[in-house]
Structure formats: C-alpha cells, structure tokens
Design an enzyme around this catalytic site. Structure first.
Site, PDB file in Angstrom:
ATOM      1  N   SER A 147       0.866  -1.197   0.000  1.00  0.00           N
ATOM      2  CA  SER A 147       0.000   0.000   0.000  1.00  0.00           C
ATOM      3  C   SER A 147       0.900   1.244   0.000  1.00  0.00           C
ATOM      4  O   SER A 147       2.092   1.146   0.337  1.00  0.00           O
ATOM      5  CB  SER A 147      -0.854  -0.013   1.272  1.00  0.00           C
ATOM      6  OG  SER A 147      -1.524   1.215   1.451  1.00  0.00           O
ATOM      7  N   TYR A 160      -2.884  -1.604  10.393  1.00  0.00           N
ATOM      8  CA  TYR A 160      -2.776  -1.696   8.932  1.00  0.00           C
ATOM      9  C   TYR A 160      -1.420  -1.163   8.455  1.00  0.00           C
ATOM     10  O   TYR A 160      -0.731  -1.782   7.650  1.00  0.00           O
ATOM     11  CB  TYR A 160      -3.921  -0.908   8.298  1.00  0.00           C
ATOM     12  CG  TYR A 160      -4.061  -1.058   6.796  1.00  0.00           C
ATOM     13  CD1 TYR A 160      -4.762  -2.122   6.245  1.00  0.00           C
ATOM     14  CD2 TYR A 160      -3.506  -0.119   5.923  1.00  0.00           C
ATOM     15  CE1 TYR A 160      -4.905  -2.260   4.865  1.00  0.00           C
ATOM     16  CE2 TYR A 160      -3.645  -0.233   4.547  1.00  0.00           C
ATOM     17  CZ  TYR A 160      -4.353  -1.306   4.026  1.00  0.00           C
ATOM     18  OH  TYR A 160      -4.488  -1.437   2.663  1.00  0.00           O
TER      19      TYR A 160
HETATM   20  P1  NAD Z   1     -11.700  -6.077  -0.866  1.00  0.00           P
HETATM   21  O1  NAD Z   1     -12.399  -5.978   0.433  1.00  0.00           O
HETATM   22  O2  NAD Z   1     -12.451  -5.851  -2.129  1.00  0.00           O
HETATM   23  O3  NAD Z   1     -10.966  -7.489  -1.010  1.00  0.00           O
HETATM   24  C1  NAD Z   1     -10.394  -8.157   0.075  1.00  0.00           C
HETATM   25  C2  NAD Z   1     -10.311  -9.631  -0.247  1.00  0.00           C
HETATM   26  O4  NAD Z   1      -9.673 -10.292   0.854  1.00  0.00           O
HETATM   27  C3  NAD Z   1     -11.691 -10.281  -0.423  1.00  0.00           C
HETATM   28  O5  NAD Z   1     -11.628 -11.269  -1.420  1.00  0.00           O
HETATM   29  C4  NAD Z   1     -11.928 -10.912   0.940  1.00  0.00           C
HETATM   30  O6  NAD Z   1     -12.854 -12.001   0.917  1.00  0.00           O
HETATM   31  C5  NAD Z   1     -10.522 -11.370   1.259  1.00  0.00           C
HETATM   32  N1  NAD Z   1     -10.332 -11.658   2.675  1.00  0.00           N
HETATM   33  C6  NAD Z   1     -10.615 -10.857   3.747  1.00  0.00           C
HETATM   34  N2  NAD Z   1     -10.340 -11.509   4.886  1.00  0.00           N
HETATM   35  C7  NAD Z   1      -9.886 -12.735   4.522  1.00  0.00           C
HETATM   36  C8  NAD Z   1      -9.466 -13.882   5.269  1.00  0.00           C
HETATM   37  N3  NAD Z   1      -9.485 -13.890   6.601  1.00  0.00           N
HETATM   38  N4  NAD Z   1      -9.078 -14.986   4.581  1.00  0.00           N
HETATM   39  C9  NAD Z   1      -9.092 -14.991   3.222  1.00  0.00           C
HETATM   40  N5  NAD Z   1      -9.477 -13.941   2.478  1.00  0.00           N
HETATM   41  C10 NAD Z   1      -9.877 -12.835   3.130  1.00  0.00           C
HETATM   42  O7  NAD Z   1     -10.495  -5.044  -0.739  1.00  0.00           O
HETATM   43  P2  NAD Z   1      -9.365  -4.567  -1.776  1.00  0.00           P
HETATM   44  O8  NAD Z   1      -9.331  -3.096  -1.684  1.00  0.00           O
HETATM   45  O9  NAD Z   1      -9.501  -5.215  -3.095  1.00  0.00           O
HETATM   46  O10 NAD Z   1      -8.071  -5.102  -1.014  1.00  0.00           O
HETATM   47  C11 NAD Z   1      -7.142  -5.977  -1.607  1.00  0.00           C
HETATM   48  C12 NAD Z   1      -5.763  -5.615  -1.106  1.00  0.00           C
HETATM   49  O11 NAD Z   1      -5.422  -4.313  -1.569  1.00  0.00           O
HETATM   50  C13 NAD Z   1      -5.629  -5.567   0.416  1.00  0.00           C
HETATM   51  O12 NAD Z   1      -4.388  -6.142   0.795  1.00  0.00           O
HETATM   52  C14 NAD Z   1      -5.640  -4.089   0.726  1.00  0.00           C
HETATM   53  O13 NAD Z   1      -4.977  -3.801   1.928  1.00  0.00           O
HETATM   54  C15 NAD Z   1      -4.908  -3.558  -0.491  1.00  0.00           C
HETATM   55  N6  NAD Z   1      -5.080  -2.139  -0.769  1.00  0.00           N
HETATM   56  C16 NAD Z   1      -6.306  -1.623  -1.057  1.00  0.00           C
HETATM   57  C17 NAD Z   1      -6.425  -0.263  -1.328  1.00  0.00           C
HETATM   58  C18 NAD Z   1      -7.764   0.365  -1.665  1.00  0.00           C
HETATM   59  O14 NAD Z   1      -7.856   1.607  -1.717  1.00  0.00           O
HETATM   60  N7  NAD Z   1      -8.793  -0.409  -1.932  1.00  0.00           N
HETATM   61  C19 NAD Z   1      -5.284   0.554  -1.307  1.00  0.00           C
HETATM   62  C20 NAD Z   1      -4.051  -0.016  -0.997  1.00  0.00           C
HETATM   63  C21 NAD Z   1      -3.951  -1.368  -0.734  1.00  0.00           C
END
Ligand code: NAD
Length: 274
Positions: A147, A160
């Site tokens: 991130s 986080y």
């Molecule tokens: P999201 O909520 O759409 O996806 C999260 C995924 O992780 C889902 O498939 C969920 O089912 C899965 N998950 C959650 N807990 C779990 C567990 N205990 N076991 C297995 N799977 C689990 O969110 P996203 O934004 O697509 O996040 C994906 C990654 O991107 C994360 O690591 C997040 O920290 C990172 N990220 C997101 C952003 C943003 O702005 N959305 C920015 C930087 C980093």
C-alpha cells in the site's frame, strides 16, 4: 489495456480474490493464460458466478479455495490444497487484506492481531509453504499487495500501517533469498481504489462530515491523489502482470506505487508545511 504476457502452463494462487483488486488480478492473469486458484470470502452464489464467468471468458481452469487466512495454519494448508489440485503453484499473489480504523489508545487488541494475521502473517505462511517447489523448479513469482501506507502513516490505522510496512520488509527479504533460484518478489502499492475495503472508509467519512457518499469520495480523492480519481483495479492488475513476465525477471525487491501521485503529494505537503 492491451498488454499480453503469455502465462500458459503457469498456475497462479491469488489470495483475497473474490472481490476488488484480487479479483481483477485473477481475471487478468487468467486472460493471459494462467490457471487460477481463487481464495477469499463470498456467498456460494457469488463464487459460482465468478467461477462460471472466468471459465467462460478465458477457458482456463479456475477453482475457489475458502481457506481463512486469519489462521496461520490455514494459510499453509491453502498452498497444499492448491498444489495438490493444480499440481503446482508458479505465481503467488498475497493480496488478501482487511482494514480497521481506530485511534491507538482504543484500538482493540483482537483487531490488531486479526489485521497482522491476514495482512502480514498469512503472506509469510503462504510464501514459506510455496518456496520449496518454486526453488526446485527454478522459477517463481511472488507479488505482495502492499500500500502507499507501506511508506507513511495515517491516523487511526496503526495495525494496517504496521502490517503494510511489514509486507514491504517481507518482500525485500524474499527477493534476496529467491534471487539465485529464479524467484522474484515484488510489492504493489496502490493508492485509493474503490473496492469494498475503501467503500467502508468513505462511508465512515461521509457520516462523520454529514455529506453524501459521492461527496466524501470526491474529497478523499481530491485531498490525496493529484490525478483526482480513484485507481482502477485493472491498473493494479496490469502491474502484477508485468511482474509475472519474463521481461521482469531482473526486477525484484521493488515496491511499485500505483497511486495517482499520492506519495509525491505527501512529500510536497511535508515540504509545504516546513
Ligand atoms: P476487498 O475488500 O475488495 O478485497 C479483500 C479480499 O480479501 C476479499 O476477497 C476478501 O474475501 C478477502 N479476505 C478478507 N479476509 C480474509 C481472510 N481472513 N481470509 C481470506 N481472504 C480474506 O479489498 P481490496 O481493496 O480489493 O483489497 C485488496 C488488497 O489491496 C488488500 O491487501 C488491501 O490492503 C490492499 N489495498 C487496497 C487499497 C484500496 O484503496 N482499496 C489501497 C491499498 C492497498
């Protein structure tokens, strides 16, 4: 986006791929020829729809593994289950992640442990479990979803931010240890991407400011991202695809911001405040 990287014959495990960024990564790798092991939570109907759509659109083998990555042992078991069903894992994308926002002095201990487990420890467990097979074949790609918060802090996000800084450390370490074995390890560092994870935070901001969801989203993006727009999930997926390519075989230990200039704006804001 028309970039293609032939991944035929490769098997990719993408954790947290039932929605958001992970789903976009899984679809992009499948569209470029990889067989895909999905992981993450969703209803049975949602999983069935994702599997059917991806199989129809790409003709690839796609299966779902429901392992809960909050549990260290399940993270290792996920690698075993995928390896026995697909025969191997060539590409590991540690993408599953969760957020919890609360000031440090009230941050619940169980949320700290949950965030560290899912965002950081699971990536270590899956990488450790997949390592021997990647080493023995002399080829592997590990991509960790970090991130912009791997580089800086933000109020209320202690677990986080700590986990995402840790993901970067793990990435660098794996890059060094894999370098002689044809294994690369890199991190992608998205800025704001509108997914369920981000949506929840925008909703909280809308409630706090008593404005609409759309207005809160505009404010988040305007404050943080010089481009003035959310990053699209498939832009993040395109970076993962590059890391999987042979063209990127000497690219390892890097952290690629895909953040619309968020990090350079951060540097500017610090300079401006001096
Ligand atoms: P999201 O909520 O759409 O996806 C999260 C995924 O992780 C889902 O498939 C969920 O089912 C899965 N998950 C959650 N807990 C779990 C567990 N205990 N076991 C297995 N799977 C689990 O969110 P996203 O934004 O697509 O996040 C994906 C990654 O991107 C994360 O690591 C997040 O920290 C990172 N990220 C997101 C952003 C943003 O702005 N959305 C920015 C930087 C980093």
């Amino acid at each position: 986006m028309d970039i293609s990287v032939p991944l035929h014959g490769k098997v990719a495990l993408v954790t947290g791929s039932t929605s958001g960024i992970g789903l976009a990564i899984a679809k992009t790798l499948a569209a470029n020829g990889a067989d895909i092991a999905l992981n993450g939570f969703a209803t049975a109907d949602q999983v069935a729809t994702i599997l059917q759509d991806m199989r129809t659109e790409t003709g690839r083998k796609v299966e779902h593994f429901p392992h809960n990555l909050a549990d260290f042992a399940e993270a290792s078991a996920l690698v075993s289950a995928v390896s026995s069903q697909f025969g191997k894992i060539d590409i590991l994308v540690n993408n599953a992640g969760v957020q919890f926002v609360c000031d440090l002095d009230h941050f619940p201990d169980d949320e700290w442990h949950r965030l560290i487990a899912i965002n950081l420890s699971a990536a270590f467990a899956t990488t450790k479990a997949v390592w021997p097979q990647m080493k023995s074949r002399g080829w592997g790609r590990v991509i960790n979803t970090a991130s912009t918060l791997s580089f800086q802090g933000e109020p209320g996000k202690s677990a986080y931010v700590a986990a995402k800084h840790g993901v970067l450390g793990l990435t660098r370490e794996a890059a060094i240890e894999g370098a002689q074995s044809g294994i690369t390890c890199n991190a992608i560092c998205p800025g704001w991407v509108m997914t369920p994870l981000a949506e929840k935070q925008v909703k909280a901001k809308a409630e706090a400011l008593q404005v609409s969801f759309e207005e809160a989203a505009r404010q988040v993006v305007r404050a943080d991202m010089p481009t003035g727009r959310f990053v699209a999930p498939n832009e993040v997926a395109a970076a993962v695809l590059f890391f999987c390519s042979d063209a990127a075989k000497s690219v390892t230990g890097t952290a690629l911001p895909i953040d619309g200039g968020l990090l350079v704006l951060g540097a500017y804001q610090v300079e401006a405040a001096k």
